[in-house]
Design an enzyme around this catalytic site. Structure first.
Site, short mmCIF file in Angstrom:
data_model
loop_
_atom_site.label_atom_id
_atom_site.label_comp_id
_atom_site.label_asym_id
_atom_site.label_seq_id
_atom_site.Cartn_x
_atom_site.Cartn_y
_atom_site.Cartn_z
N HIS A 380 46.58 3.84 -76.72
CA HIS A 380 46.59 2.82 -77.79
C HIS A 380 45.21 2.31 -78.16
O HIS A 380 45.11 1.35 -78.93
CB HIS A 380 47.43 1.61 -77.37
CG HIS A 380 48.87 1.88 -77.17
ND1 HIS A 380 49.81 1.69 -78.16
CD2 HIS A 380 49.54 2.36 -76.11
CE1 HIS A 380 51.00 2.01 -77.70
NE2 HIS A 380 50.87 2.43 -76.44
N LYS A 572 47.00 -11.85 -86.17
CA LYS A 572 46.84 -10.83 -85.12
C LYS A 572 45.97 -11.44 -84.04
O LYS A 572 45.43 -12.53 -84.22
CB LYS A 572 46.17 -9.58 -85.70
CG LYS A 572 44.87 -9.88 -86.45
CD LYS A 572 44.27 -8.64 -87.08
CE LYS A 572 44.92 -8.20 -88.37
NZ LYS A 572 45.62 -6.94 -88.29
N ARG A 573 45.82 -10.75 -82.89
CA ARG A 573 44.92 -11.26 -81.87
C ARG A 573 43.54 -11.50 -82.49
O ARG A 573 43.12 -10.78 -83.40
CB ARG A 573 44.79 -10.26 -80.71
CG ARG A 573 45.97 -10.22 -79.79
CD ARG A 573 46.20 -11.54 -79.09
NE ARG A 573 45.30 -11.73 -78.00
CZ ARG A 573 45.66 -11.84 -76.72
NH1 ARG A 573 46.93 -11.77 -76.38
NH2 ARG A 573 44.77 -12.04 -75.77
N LYS A 578 38.52 -6.92 -85.09
CA LYS A 578 39.48 -7.16 -86.16
C LYS A 578 38.84 -7.98 -87.31
O LYS A 578 39.42 -8.13 -88.37
CB LYS A 578 40.71 -7.88 -85.62
CG LYS A 578 41.50 -7.01 -84.61
CD LYS A 578 42.69 -7.77 -84.03
CE LYS A 578 43.37 -7.03 -82.89
NZ LYS A 578 44.36 -6.02 -83.31
N THR A 680 50.29 -2.76 -86.44
CA THR A 680 51.71 -2.74 -86.80
C THR A 680 52.02 -3.94 -87.69
O THR A 680 52.97 -3.91 -88.48
CB THR A 680 52.60 -2.76 -85.54
OG1 THR A 680 52.06 -3.71 -84.62
CG2 THR A 680 52.65 -1.40 -84.89
N LYS A 684 54.50 -4.69 -91.11
CA LYS A 684 55.45 -5.81 -91.26
C LYS A 684 55.18 -6.58 -92.56
O LYS A 684 56.10 -6.99 -93.27
CB LYS A 684 55.34 -6.75 -90.06
CG LYS A 684 55.76 -6.09 -88.75
CD LYS A 684 55.35 -6.90 -87.52
CE LYS A 684 55.40 -6.00 -86.28
NZ LYS A 684 54.73 -6.62 -85.11
C1 F58 Z 1 47.42 -2.15 -79.71
N1 F58 Z 1 46.91 -2.34 -78.39
C2 F58 Z 1 46.39 -1.56 -80.66
N2 F58 Z 1 46.80 -3.50 -76.42
O1 F58 Z 1 45.23 -2.36 -80.67
C3 F58 Z 1 47.00 -1.51 -82.05
O2 F58 Z 1 46.12 -0.90 -82.95
C4 F58 Z 1 48.30 -0.72 -81.99
O3 F58 Z 1 48.97 -0.81 -83.22
C5 F58 Z 1 49.21 -1.26 -80.91
O4 F58 Z 1 48.55 -1.29 -79.67
C6 F58 Z 1 50.46 -0.43 -80.75
O5 F58 Z 1 50.15 0.90 -80.63
C7 F58 Z 1 47.27 -3.43 -77.70
O6 F58 Z 1 48.01 -4.28 -78.16
C8 F58 Z 1 47.04 -4.51 -75.56
O7 F58 Z 1 47.52 -5.57 -75.90
C9 F58 Z 1 46.69 -4.25 -74.10
C10 F58 Z 1 47.23 -5.32 -73.22
C11 F58 Z 1 46.86 -5.11 -71.78
C12 F58 Z 1 45.40 -4.94 -71.58
C13 F58 Z 1 44.86 -3.87 -72.46
C14 F58 Z 1 45.22 -4.07 -73.93
#
Ligand code: F58
Length: 838
Positions: A380, A572-573, A578, A680, A684
């Site tokens: 990811h 988003k985060r 970002k 994602t 949405k």
């Molecule tokens: C996200 N990763 C990607 N990681 O940033 C985003 O582009 C993608 O759409 C999504 O995954 C789904 O594929 C992400 O959310 C985390 O939150 C992890 C949490 C635990 C630590 C490492 C990052």
């Protein structure tokens, strides 16, 4: 806020031929629902209606719905067992499932009946839904993707168990105090969780530490076994996940850590009371709290323990199931398709090897074949700082036997590398499971890649970059293992539940509600994109949704927004890549233009931000402060506040997202190209008729291809241009000195205008932009601001704006998680549906 009203869903309740008393317990008629609700309130909550709290009423409603799921779940489990169907085991450290009540009612097809039943009982249906607290068992996109996939897997009738951790504290609650993020512990379990069923009998021991012994078994063979010095128990908690309009109910099985009873007694008996209590606390700590970081950062022992804990419980559970069905593990890989959601569960590879070899006496080759044929890995992220590695000494201390096994895997693997690349020792060093440079570390992505038969990225661009950058050597070695499966999201939650007004309009316009499960059929809307009458109703719905959001935000922040203004949303985060700061720079540029010329031709806009920053991520938290500080000044400046508003929605979550998506006009997807794996949220927003302003990053690329370049506001460098510019030596200072507008905006922040004269507060941010700018905010600034001017103009023509919005919805079908799951089934898991009629 709007909560689901009568949707147009036409799922027919099942024919029910059972005796009346049984029908009442789980029937779907209005009367049965009312009776069950009253019974649950009395017998489970122990309350008379007159004294029932909001939470009592919610719990009674939730139990009423859950009863109906359980019946279908047992039937599903029986059918899967009888047919011995291949089962997906989706292993994820995070499941961000969101509130369950409204979704489950939708999936059961009882939303309208339940509302009518509630009305007669004088229940405020929307208030019940509003009362539900969501389990925040995830950080963001990755956890939410797992939840969307669970929804689609059930809807597509694929037997599935989602395996994860039942964190007692999920992602923190975010409060905004004086413009700063303040984190508050998330106590989501305090009022009880009606959706889970504890399974005290499904419990597995998980070891840590200790040593490895050599011994001779009964057959005289030398074997190795792990003797841990700490053992904790993992207890299963099950949440039923129902498919939409089908009888299938899958399982989300989350593990809670507990101390084995014998443990406390032992210590207690020798008089070590505190020792016993300490051991209990240590065991329970494992599933206590979700790590709130959106990148792994430095190795944290507890995090490694969490990962091993849930992986070991899950594999032991699968083994138990397979032995129960087949009596042997020889066909384990035919029974289970294990999906590793990022590297967090990648210890499954070593643990499955250990279980098969040490506990079930399988030879290495057979165990390896089964492991590799069972496991599949999704990546990811490409951000180097987010790729997980563990210090070898820590790993060895906690999991000595697993390290031995990993060395064994590595040795065989590197032999293959040496032969394939003919003694290319650079490749050997780069591909090894162990990073030998600067302190030895275990590379989890390499372990996941070696131990899986398929590896996938989450959008075309990301999968290609994966193959050409971080996993290039692996792609050279095993090109056939690499796939792309572009992410998707569930239209049930993010359209039908979140946006009932639009749902009704779409169903009425295209004449059916099949689109809810076949999202591609939304194409039929294209024929109406030019229809002036539809455009007008479309706009009315958007305005009504904006009004709901504005009222809710007014209550939360004390600041109202004009529903006629353009709602420009970035949710988003909070992260530098970002680029929320790019958005802020644009806001300040508008502010400056209006201050310099009060008659400047600027379309009234409300900027809305939402998102959490990792508690230890200083610059991200400073970005939140800056957003709020800029808002504070702009919202109180009578010269401009008729034109501009800046709001920060506190505590962005699945639930709050459902308020935002339907009300957005413009969706900000402005990451630096090459950094966002997929995104994602972009899907949405677009599903709800927001137009995107975005870079060619992640799934934006494909969204633009689908909805059409004319219906998407594109700006910024491509991933290739980013690489070239970086290679040529990017100098943000030159941009700062060379572009008067950039300079004046940054200088304005620095001047203290947004910080009551404090010129140092935001300096870490401004200095970072001027001297480093790792995510090239300044390089894309001009293109972004120009593109925003095009947006301004476009919004002034409602007919054409609404036409574009209609076309976005009509062409968004590809981004249903149903499509993504079908691709996983066909290309990765080789699995077919096991239908259970409703
Ligand atoms: C996200 N990763 C990607 N990681 O940033 C985003 O582009 C993608 O759409 C999504 O995954 C789904 O594929 C992400 O959310 C985390 O939150 C992890 C949490 C635990 C630590 C490492 C990052």
């Amino acid at each position: 806020m709007t909560t689901p009203t009568d949707t147009t869903c036409t799922i027919k309740p099942a024919d029910d031929n059972r005796p009346k008393h049984e029908r009442i317990r789980t029937g779907l008629s209005k009367h049965a629902l009312q009776k069950a609700f009253n019974d649950n309130l009395f017998y489970i909550q122990g309350r008379f209606r007159e004294v029932a709290t909001r939470n009592d009423l919610y719990m009674a409603a939730a139990f009423t719905v859950r009863d109906r799921l359980l019946e279908r779940w047992l039937k599903s489990a029986r059918t899967f067992k009888e047919h011995n169907s291949r089962t997906v085991a989706y292993l994820s450290a995070e499941f961000l499932i969101g509130p369950q009540l409204a979704n489950n009612m939708l999936n059961l097809g009882i939303t309208d009946t339940a509302r009518a039943a509630g009305d007669e009982l004088n229940l405020d249906f929307d208030e019940l839904i509003e009362t539900e607290e969501e389990p925040g068992l995830g950080n963001g996109g990755l956890g939410r993707l797992a939840a969307c996939f669970m929804d689609s897997l059930a809807t597509l009738q694929i037997p599935t168990i989602g395996y994860g951790i039942r964190y007692e504290f999920g992602i923190f609650d975010q409060m905004i105090v004086d413009g700063w993020q303040v984190e508050k512990g998330d106590t989501w379990l305090r009022n009880g969780n009606p959706w889970e069923i504890p399974r005290p009998k499904i419990v597995f021991p998980v070891g840590f530490g200790g040593r490895v012994e050599q011994y001779r078994d009964d057959h005289g063979e030398m074997r190795r076994r792990w003797v841990p010095d700490l053992v904790v128990n993992g207890v299963a908690y099950d949440t039923p996940i129902m498919g939409y309009g089908v009888g299938n109910v899958n399982l989300l099985r989350l593990w809670k850590s507990e101390a084995p009873e014998s443990f406390d007694f032992q210590a207690f008996n020798v008089g070590n009371y505190y020792g016993a209590v300490h051991a209990k606390i240590e065991a329970e700590t494992i599933s206590k709290v979700l790590y709130p970081n959106d990148e792994p950062g430095v190795g944290k022992e507890l995090r490694l323990k969490q990962q091993f804990f849930f992986v070991s419980c899950s594999l032991q559970d699968m083994i138990r199931l397979q032995l129960g069905i087949a009596g042997s593990l020889d066909q384990f890989h035919e029974k289970f398709a294990i999906q590793l959601n990022d590297t967090h569960p990648s210890l499954a590879i070593a643990e499955l090897m250990r279980l098969l070899m040490d506990e079930y006496r399988m030879p290495w080759e057979q165990a390896w074949h089964i492991t590799q044929q069972s496991c599949h890995f999704t990546n990811h992220t490409l951000l180097p700082e987010a790729l997980e590695t563990w210090p070898i000494d820590l790993f060895e201390r906690l999991l000595p036997r697993h390290l031995e096994i990993i060395y064994g895997i590595n040795q065989r693997f590197l032999d293959e590398v040496r032969i394939h690349f003919f003694a290319d020792e650079t490749r050997v060093r780069c591909m090894s499971l162990i990073d030998e440079d600067g302190g030895r570390r275990l590379r989890m992505a390499h372990l996941a890649a070696v131990g899986s038969c398929a590896i996938n990225g989450v959008a075309e661009l990301h999968s290609n970059l994966l193959k050409t950058t971080v996993m290039r050597d692996f792609n050279d070695l095993w090109p056939e293992r690499f796939h792309n499966i572009t992410n998707g999201v569930t239209p049930r939650r993010f359209m039908v539940v979140a946006n009932p007004r639009l749902t009704r309009l779409i169903t009425k316009t295209i004449g059916h509600d099949r689109w809810i499960r076949e999202l591609e059929t939304l194409r039929a809307l294209e024929d109406y994109a030019d229809d002036a009458a539809l455009q007008e109703v479309w706009r009315d719905i958007k305005t009504a949704n904006k009004r709901d959001l504005s009222n809710w935000l007014g209550q939360q922040t004390g600041c109202l927004a004009d529903p006629e203004s353009l709602f420009d949303v970035q949710a988003k985060r909070i992260h530098e890549y970002k680029r929320q700061h790019l958005n802020i720079l644009h806001i300040i540029s508008l502010y400056q233009r209006l201050k310099n010329d009060p008659h400047a031709d600027i379309t009234p806009r409300t900027f809305i931000f939402g998102g959490k920053a990792a508690p230890g991520y200083f610059l991200a938290k400073l970005m939140i402060k800056l957003i709020n500080a800029v808002g504070e000044v702009i919202n109180h400046d009578p010269q401009v506040n008729g034109h501009l508003r800046v709001l920060f929605m506190p505590d962005f979550s699945v639930k709050n997202g459902q308020r935002l998506y339907p009300a957005a006009d413009l969706s900000e997807q402005i990451s630096l190209a090459g950094k966002e794996a997929s995104g994602t949220g972009n899907m949405k927003f677009s599903m709800n008729g927001a137009l995107t302003i975005g870079t060619l990053d992640g799934a934006n690329v494909e969204i633009r291809e689908e909805v059409g370049a004319d219906n998407f506001f594109l700006f910024g460098m491509t991933a290739e241009e980013v690489q070239q510019r970086q290679a040529a030596g990017y100098d943000p200072r030159a941009l700062y000195n060379g572009d008067i507008e950039i300079k004046s905006i940054i200088d304005l922040i620095h001047s203290g205008l947004f910080s009551h004269g404090d010129t140092e507060l935001f300096q870490p941010l401004t200095d970072n932009l001027i001297y480093h700018d790792p995510f090239m905010v300044l390089a894309d600034f001009r293109a972004y601001v120009d593109c925003q001017k095009t947006v301004d103009q476009a919004f002034r023509n409602p007919a054409s704006w609404n036409r574009m919005a209609i076309l976005n919805v009509a062409r968004i079908g590809k981004f249903s998680s149903d499509r993504a799951i079908k691709e996983y089934c066909e290309r990765i898991w080789n699995i077919a549906p096991a239908p259970i009629p409703l």
